[in-house]
Each structure stands twice: as C-alpha cells, then as structure tokens.
Design a protein around this motif. Structure first.
Motif, PDB file in Angstrom:
ATOM      1  N   LYS A 270      24.391  18.624  17.368  1.00  0.00           N
ATOM      2  CA  LYS A 270      24.714  19.804  16.857  1.00  0.00           C
ATOM      3  C   LYS A 270      24.676  20.742  18.010  1.00  0.00           C
ATOM      4  N   GLU A 271      24.180  20.736  19.130  1.00  0.00           N
ATOM      5  CA  GLU A 271      24.064  21.691  20.096  1.00  0.00           C
ATOM      6  C   GLU A 271      25.285  21.630  21.023  1.00  0.00           C
ATOM      7  N   ILE A 272      25.728  20.355  21.043  1.00  0.00           N
ATOM      8  CA  ILE A 272      26.998  19.948  22.060  1.00  0.00           C
ATOM      9  C   ILE A 272      28.088  20.224  21.263  1.00  0.00           C
ATOM     10  N   ASN A 273      28.100  20.143  20.018  1.00  0.00           N
ATOM     11  CA  ASN A 273      29.445  20.592  19.047  1.00  0.00           C
ATOM     12  C   ASN A 273      29.504  22.036  19.100  1.00  0.00           C
ATOM     13  N   GLU A 274      28.633  22.663  19.097  1.00  0.00           N
ATOM     14  CA  GLU A 274      28.791  24.078  19.107  1.00  0.00           C
ATOM     15  C   GLU A 274      29.439  24.550  20.642  1.00  0.00           C
ATOM     16  N   LYS A 275      28.803  24.020  21.691  1.00  0.00           N
ATOM     17  CA  LYS A 275      29.111  24.311  22.901  1.00  0.00           C
ATOM     18  C   LYS A 275      30.717  23.772  23.345  1.00  0.00           C
ATOM     19  N   ILE A 276      31.022  22.718  22.783  1.00  0.00           N
ATOM     20  CA  ILE A 276      32.421  22.465  22.962  1.00  0.00           C
ATOM     21  C   ILE A 276      33.351  23.253  22.325  1.00  0.00           C
TER      22      ILE A 276
ATOM     23  N   ASN B 130      35.109   6.041  36.119  1.00  0.00           N
ATOM     24  CA  ASN B 130      36.246   6.958  35.307  1.00  0.00           C
ATOM     25  C   ASN B 130      36.445   8.144  35.863  1.00  0.00           C
ATOM     26  N   GLU B 131      37.561   8.577  35.907  1.00  0.00           N
ATOM     27  CA  GLU B 131      38.002  10.095  35.985  1.00  0.00           C
ATOM     28  C   GLU B 131      38.591  10.602  34.638  1.00  0.00           C
ATOM     29  N   PHE B 132      38.547  11.676  34.524  1.00  0.00           N
ATOM     30  CA  PHE B 132      39.322  12.265  33.337  1.00  0.00           C
ATOM     31  C   PHE B 132      40.851  12.160  33.304  1.00  0.00           C
ATOM     32  N   ASP B 133      41.561  11.277  32.340  1.00  0.00           N
ATOM     33  CA  ASP B 133      43.009  11.348  32.506  1.00  0.00           C
ATOM     34  C   ASP B 133      43.215  11.407  31.027  1.00  0.00           C
ATOM     35  N   GLY B 134      42.795  12.183  30.111  1.00  0.00           N
ATOM     36  CA  GLY B 134      43.240  12.559  28.908  1.00  0.00           C
ATOM     37  C   GLY B 134      44.492  13.316  29.058  1.00  0.00           C
ATOM     38  N   TYR B 135      45.372  13.488  28.080  1.00  0.00           N
ATOM     39  CA  TYR B 135      46.351  14.409  27.828  1.00  0.00           C
ATOM     40  C   TYR B 135      46.817  15.001  26.572  1.00  0.00           C
ATOM     41  N   GLY B 136      47.510  15.971  26.563  1.00  0.00           N
ATOM     42  CA  GLY B 136      47.726  16.688  25.108  1.00  0.00           C
ATOM     43  C   GLY B 136      46.775  17.750  24.477  1.00  0.00           C
ATOM     44  N   ASN B 137      47.495  18.453  23.764  1.00  0.00           N
ATOM     45  CA  ASN B 137      46.777  19.507  23.217  1.00  0.00           C
ATOM     46  C   ASN B 137      45.964  19.214  22.034  1.00  0.00           C
ATOM     47  N   ILE B 138      44.812  18.883  22.371  1.00  0.00           N
ATOM     48  CA  ILE B 138      43.781  18.417  21.296  1.00  0.00           C
ATOM     49  C   ILE B 138      42.711  19.436  20.779  1.00  0.00           C
ATOM     50  N   LYS B 139      42.533  19.750  19.547  1.00  0.00           N
ATOM     51  CA  LYS B 139      41.537  20.814  19.383  1.00  0.00           C
ATOM     52  C   LYS B 139      40.270  19.929  19.088  1.00  0.00           C
ATOM     53  N   TRP B 140      39.267  20.309  19.372  1.00  0.00           N
ATOM     54  CA  TRP B 140      37.881  19.596  19.059  1.00  0.00           C
ATOM     55  C   TRP B 140      37.665  19.560  17.530  1.00  0.00           C
ATOM     56  N   GLU B 141      37.994  20.738  16.961  1.00  0.00           N
ATOM     57  CA  GLU B 141      37.671  20.889  15.568  1.00  0.00           C
ATOM     58  C   GLU B 141      38.684  20.193  14.840  1.00  0.00           C
ATOM     59  N   ASP B 142      39.495  19.447  15.241  1.00  0.00           N
ATOM     60  CA  ASP B 142      40.158  18.590  14.339  1.00  0.00           C
ATOM     61  C   ASP B 142      39.873  17.174  14.544  1.00  0.00           C
ATOM     62  N   ILE B 143      38.908  16.764  15.240  1.00  0.00           N
ATOM     63  CA  ILE B 143      38.371  15.524  15.232  1.00  0.00           C
ATOM     64  C   ILE B 143      36.950  15.442  15.184  1.00  0.00           C
ATOM     65  N   ASN B 144      36.169  16.679  15.187  1.00  0.00           N
ATOM     66  CA  ASN B 144      34.613  16.632  15.210  1.00  0.00           C
ATOM     67  C   ASN B 144      33.732  16.215  14.047  1.00  0.00           C
ATOM     68  N   ASN B 145      34.653  16.045  12.871  1.00  0.00           N
ATOM     69  CA  ASN B 145      34.099  15.354  11.871  1.00  0.00           C
ATOM     70  C   ASN B 145      34.164  14.020  11.872  1.00  0.00           C
TER      71      ASN B 145
ATOM     72  N   GLN C 261      36.034  15.187  29.086  1.00  0.00           N
ATOM     73  CA  GLN C 261      35.293  15.701  30.231  1.00  0.00           C
ATOM     74  C   GLN C 261      34.178  16.731  29.776  1.00  0.00           C
ATOM     75  N   VAL C 262      32.792  16.326  30.271  1.00  0.00           N
ATOM     76  CA  VAL C 262      31.890  17.236  29.831  1.00  0.00           C
ATOM     77  C   VAL C 262      31.233  18.070  30.996  1.00  0.00           C
ATOM     78  N   LYS C 263      31.482  17.709  32.188  1.00  0.00           N
ATOM     79  CA  LYS C 263      30.876  18.231  33.403  1.00  0.00           C
ATOM     80  C   LYS C 263      31.961  17.962  34.575  1.00  0.00           C
TER      81      LYS C 263
ATOM     82  N   MET D 164      38.035  23.831  27.585  1.00  0.00           N
ATOM     83  CA  MET D 164      39.366  24.509  28.194  1.00  0.00           C
ATOM     84  C   MET D 164      40.633  24.517  27.444  1.00  0.00           C
ATOM     85  N   PRO D 165      41.141  25.848  27.468  1.00  0.00           N
ATOM     86  CA  PRO D 165      42.493  25.875  26.808  1.00  0.00           C
ATOM     87  C   PRO D 165      43.459  25.141  27.449  1.00  0.00           C
TER      88      PRO D 165
END
Length: 283
Positions: free
Chosen positions: A237-243, A216-231, A152-154, A248-249
């Motif tokens: 670049k701008e959005i990567n840094e923003k995420i 669609n609406e957000f229906d994701g689950y689980g504790n996923i860290k962006w740094e683990d999948i952004n490669n 979810q981005v907005k 959200m923790p």
C-alpha cells in the motif's frame, strides 16, 4: 495431474557474483536490508495476491543469513501454507535442493510446472493462472512470456512497457520423470531450446530496476499510467501510493522512451532472427 512450483533464490553465495553493478559488496547486511525492502514491497505482495493459489512458492536463502533477517522472513511467510523457505549452503547446493524437495513432494503427479521469479521483481496477479492455462500434458515445453513492464524505483519512479525474450520469468512444463525444472539452465540459455512457446498477448511481469541491480538498467518505453495497471500488479500500500504521487511524467522522459523503444525492439528482433536461423543451438 501436475504440481506447480514458483522458485526464487534470494541471497545464496555465488563464487561468480561478489559485487553489484556499482561495485558494492553483495550479501552484506546493508545489501540484504535493501533486498528485503524490494522483496516485501514488490515481489511478495504480487505473489501472495495470485488469483490462482494452486502452487507452492519455494524460497531459498543462504545458511549464513543473519538471524534478524531469518526472523523477518519467517514472520512474513508464516500465514501462507503454500510458501516454503529453505536455508542452504550457497548456490552449489541450490539445484540439488530443488530436485530433492520436488522428488519427495510430487511423487503422485504425472507432470510438473516450474516457474522462476527473482526476489526483486513482480508478477501480474494472473501470472500463475495464465501459465497453468498453457498446460496440455506436454512432455517437455518451456513457456516464455515476452511482454511485461519495467519500473525504475530508484533514484526515481519511471514506468514503461518492455518486451524481453528468454527472460527471468520463464516456466517449464515437463513429465515428472527425472524432471530437470526451470532452473536447469539460466534464463538466457533457453534460447537454445527448440521446445519453447512464446506468449505475446498479455503483459504479465513487472521488472523492478534499482540502483543495486547486477545487470539490468531501465529500458522501458511508452506513456503508461500506474493507475491503469496497479489493480493487476499488486505492491504494498505504501509503495502504491508513493508511485501514484511520484511517478515521473512522460513528457520529462519522452526522448529516453524513444531510445528505449528502438533498443528493445532491435534486441527482440535480433534474438528472434537468430533463433529462426538456428544460430542458437544446444550443444
């Protein structure tokens, strides 16, 4: 042997769709600006970053597209020889335009692979390669990659896992003999096809959820860290840094995660059972 086409419809006029899920008008300049932002920051970088570049990306825009956006699109794709843009007369012309282009382009190939991606979603940089690894001279077979992520981005960033059978990232391998292509049916109608393979060992797509999604609406689950999948999921670049800064923790949405987990698994299980019982049938 085969040609591979990734196919995206962008702002084609469709008599069946005239408002967003918030009852805002579609295809206005405001809608187009918002959709271009999503395309430039999420979809486009993920496709151009593919490790396997042996494919063509066909982008279909409406003939009514404002000149400002036409110029922006052409400037965006000008350095990529495997991206082709088309400006056509709405959704009624879409399928014929696909078939006409492929008919003339792929005369010497025995097979075709066609894949679809929506203009506001992203794919793993290995997506094209993984689809092509499934090729084995099949006469006709759909490839359904069930596992992915949802972002979810907005109004804020939330990231989770998701499973979705018969999803919008489906592909079709077929003989190049009056080919139907993957756009022969809407993605959810592939549930009626018996010649379909589900891929479940990798997460290869990233569904982007925003305020102007039609369905669609957000229906994701689980504790996923962006740094683990952004490669693997390449965004601007701008959005990567923003995420990284604003995601959200998990502790603040763990209960929503639990509800989403139960919902996603229930829907998946229901569709798998219906498929096995033969409830989904071709007419």
């Amino acid at each position: 042997m085969f040609d591979h086409y990734l196919i995206t419809r962008f702002n084609l006029r469709n008599p069946k769709w005239d408002v967003t899920k918030n009852n805002e008008s579609l295809l206005t300049d405001e809608w187009m600006e918002d959709r271009m932002w999503l395309f430039e920051n999420f979809c486009f970088p993920s496709v151009t970053a593919q490790t396997n570049q042996n494919f063509e990306w066909l982008l279909f825009f409406d003939i009514t597209t404002n000149e400002i956006f036409r110029n922006r699109i052409e400037n965006l794709v000008k350095d990529y020889n495997n991206i082709k843009t088309f400006f056509i007369d709405g959704m009624p012309a879409f399928y014929n335009e696909i078939q006409n282009y492929i008919l003339n382009r792929s005369k010497g190939q025995s097979h075709l692979i066609t894949s679809r991606i929506d203009n506001d979603d992203s794919i793993s940089k290995h997506f094209i390669d993984e689809i092509q690894k499934q090729f084995s001279f099949q006469e006709y077979q759909a490839i359904d990659i069930i596992n992915g992520y949802s972002l979810q981005v907005k109004p804020n960033f939330i990231l989770g896992k998701k499973e979705h059978i018969f999803n919008p990232f489906i592909s079709l391998i077929e003989k190049n003999d009056h080919p139907k292509t993957v756009w022969f049916s809407d993605h959810n109608m592939w549930k009626k096809e018996t010649r379909i393979m589900q891929i479940t060992n990798k997460r290869l797509w990233l569904s982007i959820i925003h305020e102007k999604n039609k369905v669609n609406e957000f229906d994701g689950y689980g504790n996923i860290k962006w740094e683990d999948i952004n490669n693997e999921f390449i965004v601007s670049k701008e959005i990567n840094e923003k995420i990284i800064q604003e995601l959200m923790p998990f502790k603040t949405w763990w209960f929503l995660s639990l509800k989403n987990f139960l919902y996603v698994k229930m829907v998946l299980f229901s569709k798998v059972i219906k498929k096995k019982l033969g409830i989904y049938k071709l007419k």
